[in-house]
Design a protein around this motif. Structure first.
Motif, PDB file in Angstrom:
ATOM      1  N   GLY A 136      45.801  78.915   1.319  1.00  0.00           N
ATOM      2  CA  GLY A 136      46.585  79.517   2.398  1.00  0.00           C
ATOM      3  C   GLY A 136      47.132  78.481   3.356  1.00  0.00           C
ATOM      4  N   TRP A 137      46.281  77.550   3.779  1.00  0.00           N
ATOM      5  CA  TRP A 137      46.740  76.490   4.689  1.00  0.00           C
ATOM      6  C   TRP A 137      47.805  75.619   4.033  1.00  0.00           C
ATOM      7  N   THR A 138      47.580  75.283   2.756  1.00  0.00           N
ATOM      8  CA  THR A 138      48.543  74.440   2.050  1.00  0.00           C
ATOM      9  C   THR A 138      49.893  75.137   1.925  1.00  0.00           C
ATOM     10  N   THR A 139      49.859  76.446   1.697  1.00  0.00           N
ATOM     11  CA  THR A 139      51.097  77.210   1.592  1.00  0.00           C
ATOM     12  C   THR A 139      51.869  77.201   2.910  1.00  0.00           C
ATOM     13  N   ILE A 140      51.164  77.379   4.024  1.00  0.00           N
ATOM     14  CA  ILE A 140      51.816  77.338   5.333  1.00  0.00           C
ATOM     15  C   ILE A 140      52.492  75.988   5.554  1.00  0.00           C
ATOM     16  N   GLU A 165      49.293  69.140   0.427  1.00  0.00           N
ATOM     17  CA  GLU A 165      47.874  69.024   0.095  1.00  0.00           C
ATOM     18  C   GLU A 165      47.238  67.846   0.829  1.00  0.00           C
ATOM     19  N   GLY A 166      47.968  66.743   0.920  1.00  0.00           N
ATOM     20  CA  GLY A 166      47.454  65.580   1.640  1.00  0.00           C
ATOM     21  C   GLY A 166      47.249  65.867   3.112  1.00  0.00           C
ATOM     22  N   MET A 167      48.193  66.596   3.722  1.00  0.00           N
ATOM     23  CA  MET A 167      48.068  66.933   5.140  1.00  0.00           C
ATOM     24  C   MET A 167      46.853  67.812   5.399  1.00  0.00           C
ATOM     25  N   VAL A 168      46.670  68.816   4.550  1.00  0.00           N
ATOM     26  CA  VAL A 168      45.524  69.708   4.721  1.00  0.00           C
ATOM     27  C   VAL A 168      44.223  68.934   4.530  1.00  0.00           C
ATOM     28  N   GLY A 169      44.184  68.087   3.507  1.00  0.00           N
ATOM     29  CA  GLY A 169      42.989  67.277   3.287  1.00  0.00           C
ATOM     30  C   GLY A 169      42.689  66.362   4.457  1.00  0.00           C
ATOM     31  N   GLU A 170      43.742  65.756   5.012  1.00  0.00           N
ATOM     32  CA  GLU A 170      43.534  64.856   6.146  1.00  0.00           C
ATOM     33  C   GLU A 170      43.054  65.631   7.373  1.00  0.00           C
ATOM     34  N   PHE A 171      43.608  66.803   7.606  1.00  0.00           N
ATOM     35  CA  PHE A 171      43.206  67.601   8.757  1.00  0.00           C
ATOM     36  C   PHE A 171      41.741  68.016   8.646  1.00  0.00           C
ATOM     37  N   LEU A 172      41.322  68.402   7.444  1.00  0.00           N
ATOM     38  CA  LEU A 172      39.912  68.752   7.238  1.00  0.00           C
ATOM     39  C   LEU A 172      39.022  67.532   7.450  1.00  0.00           C
ATOM     40  N   LEU A 177      35.055  64.172  10.587  1.00  0.00           N
ATOM     41  CA  LEU A 177      34.757  62.929  11.290  1.00  0.00           C
ATOM     42  C   LEU A 177      34.502  63.177  12.774  1.00  0.00           C
ATOM     43  N   SER A 178      35.375  63.954  13.390  1.00  0.00           N
ATOM     44  CA  SER A 178      35.243  64.221  14.802  1.00  0.00           C
ATOM     45  C   SER A 178      33.951  64.984  15.099  1.00  0.00           C
ATOM     46  N   GLN A 179      33.614  65.954  14.242  1.00  0.00           N
ATOM     47  CA  GLN A 179      32.378  66.714  14.432  1.00  0.00           C
ATOM     48  C   GLN A 179      31.160  65.813  14.308  1.00  0.00           C
ATOM     49  N   ALA A 180      31.177  64.938  13.304  1.00  0.00           N
ATOM     50  CA  ALA A 180      30.026  64.073  13.056  1.00  0.00           C
ATOM     51  C   ALA A 180      29.834  63.039  14.149  1.00  0.00           C
ATOM     52  N   LEU A 181      30.935  62.505  14.678  1.00  0.00           N
ATOM     53  CA  LEU A 181      30.836  61.376  15.600  1.00  0.00           C
ATOM     54  C   LEU A 181      30.832  61.773  17.074  1.00  0.00           C
ATOM     55  N   THR A 182      31.537  62.858  17.413  1.00  0.00           N
ATOM     56  CA  THR A 182      31.640  63.208  18.844  1.00  0.00           C
ATOM     57  C   THR A 182      31.483  64.697  19.112  1.00  0.00           C
ATOM     58  N   LEU A 187      38.819  65.348  18.915  1.00  0.00           N
ATOM     59  CA  LEU A 187      39.664  65.889  17.843  1.00  0.00           C
ATOM     60  C   LEU A 187      41.148  65.816  18.200  1.00  0.00           C
ATOM     61  N   HIS A 188      41.508  66.118  19.437  1.00  0.00           N
ATOM     62  CA  HIS A 188      42.914  66.036  19.846  1.00  0.00           C
ATOM     63  C   HIS A 188      43.439  64.609  19.693  1.00  0.00           C
ATOM     64  N   ALA A 189      42.657  63.640  20.124  1.00  0.00           N
ATOM     65  CA  ALA A 189      43.097  62.243  20.041  1.00  0.00           C
ATOM     66  C   ALA A 189      43.233  61.804  18.591  1.00  0.00           C
ATOM     67  N   ARG A 190      42.307  62.184  17.751  1.00  0.00           N
ATOM     68  CA  ARG A 190      42.391  61.829  16.332  1.00  0.00           C
ATOM     69  C   ARG A 190      43.619  62.471  15.680  1.00  0.00           C
ATOM     70  N   LEU A 191      43.916  63.693  16.067  1.00  0.00           N
ATOM     71  CA  LEU A 191      45.077  64.373  15.509  1.00  0.00           C
ATOM     72  C   LEU A 191      46.368  63.670  15.912  1.00  0.00           C
ATOM     73  N   ARG A 192      46.452  63.239  17.161  1.00  0.00           N
ATOM     74  CA  ARG A 192      47.649  62.509  17.610  1.00  0.00           C
ATOM     75  C   ARG A 192      47.816  61.203  16.821  1.00  0.00           C
ATOM     76  N   ARG A 193      46.714  60.479  16.626  1.00  0.00           N
ATOM     77  CA  ARG A 193      46.798  59.222  15.876  1.00  0.00           C
ATOM     78  C   ARG A 193      47.228  59.473  14.434  1.00  0.00           C
ATOM     79  N   ALA A 194      46.728  60.534  13.847  1.00  0.00           N
ATOM     80  CA  ALA A 194      47.087  60.849  12.460  1.00  0.00           C
ATOM     81  C   ALA A 194      48.579  61.147  12.330  1.00  0.00           C
TER      82      ALA A 194
END
Length: 217
Positions: A136-140, A165-172, A177-182, A187-194
């Protein structure tokens, strides 16, 4: 009993059933948040929702069914956010960026979405609902990329299915990473960098200059 009275009764019963189902999902999200999926039990969910076990079983046959429904809730939120952002008419590439930030904001603000997102990482739930969610996410994402391509925003020669598919994989991956480390505080900052790293290889220079890599106001 008249046809009108019978119809009104059906509508009222459906409305009550919808409220009960919603209350159960909210209660389940609160219990899963407090106790974790493995530590949660249906008695606690019923107690918090103020319903009987019989009422719960009319809607959900198991704790796993409740969890899958919460996972599916976040998918519906994704479509609703996409539709809301498309109505702003900011262009497909900007809409795709805004959608990612809007979903992250939803994780911050909406417990059901946040718990549904977390539950997807449970092995049992992923086996039941993971494929549908990711498809579903990949389709969007792919559909927005196709619109961006038709609008002349994307570089030529891209395989849009692979990009999606790459975008969805990277977002997941960013979320994990964000959950594990902080605890997802960054998460917002990591998303901007990505986005800053990825967009130059996807978007034409002219279109890139007009994109905002930040949450929509």
């Amino acid at each position: 009993m008249s046809v009108l009275e019978d119809s009104t009764g059906v509508v009222n019963r459906r409305a009550r059933a919808a409220r009960t189902r919603r209350n159960l999902l909210v209660a389940a999200a609160e219990v899963f948040d407090r106790d974790g999926f493995s530590g949660a039990n249906l008695h606690a969910v019923c107690e918090r929702a103020a319903v009987t076990k019989g009422a719960l079983y009319c809607h959900f046959r198991s704790k796993e069914a409740l969890a899958v429904a919460l996972v599916e809730h976040q998918a519906l939120e994704s479509y609703a956010l996409r539709d809301e952002l498309l109505r702003r008419g900011l262009g497909p590439a900007q809409t795709l960026i805004d959608l990612s930030f809007a979903f992250v904001r939803k994780l911050d603000e909406d417990l059901m979405t946040r718990i549904g997102n977390r539950l997807l990482r449970e092995a049992t739930i992923f086996d039941r609902a993971g494929a549908g969610q990711i498809i579903g996410w990949t389709t969007i994402v792919r559909d927005l990329l196709k619109s961006a391509d038709r609008a002349g925003e994307l570089r030529s020669g891209l395989n849009l299915r692979q990009v999606a598919e790459g975008m969805v994989g990277e977002f997941l991956g960013i979320q994990l990473l964000s959950q594990a480390l902080t605890g997802q505080r960054d998460l917002h900052a990591r998303l901007r960098r990505a986005w800053r790293a990825q967009l130059p290889s996807l978007v034409r220079q002219k279109a890139l200059r007009g994109l905002r890599i930040a949450p929509a106001r």
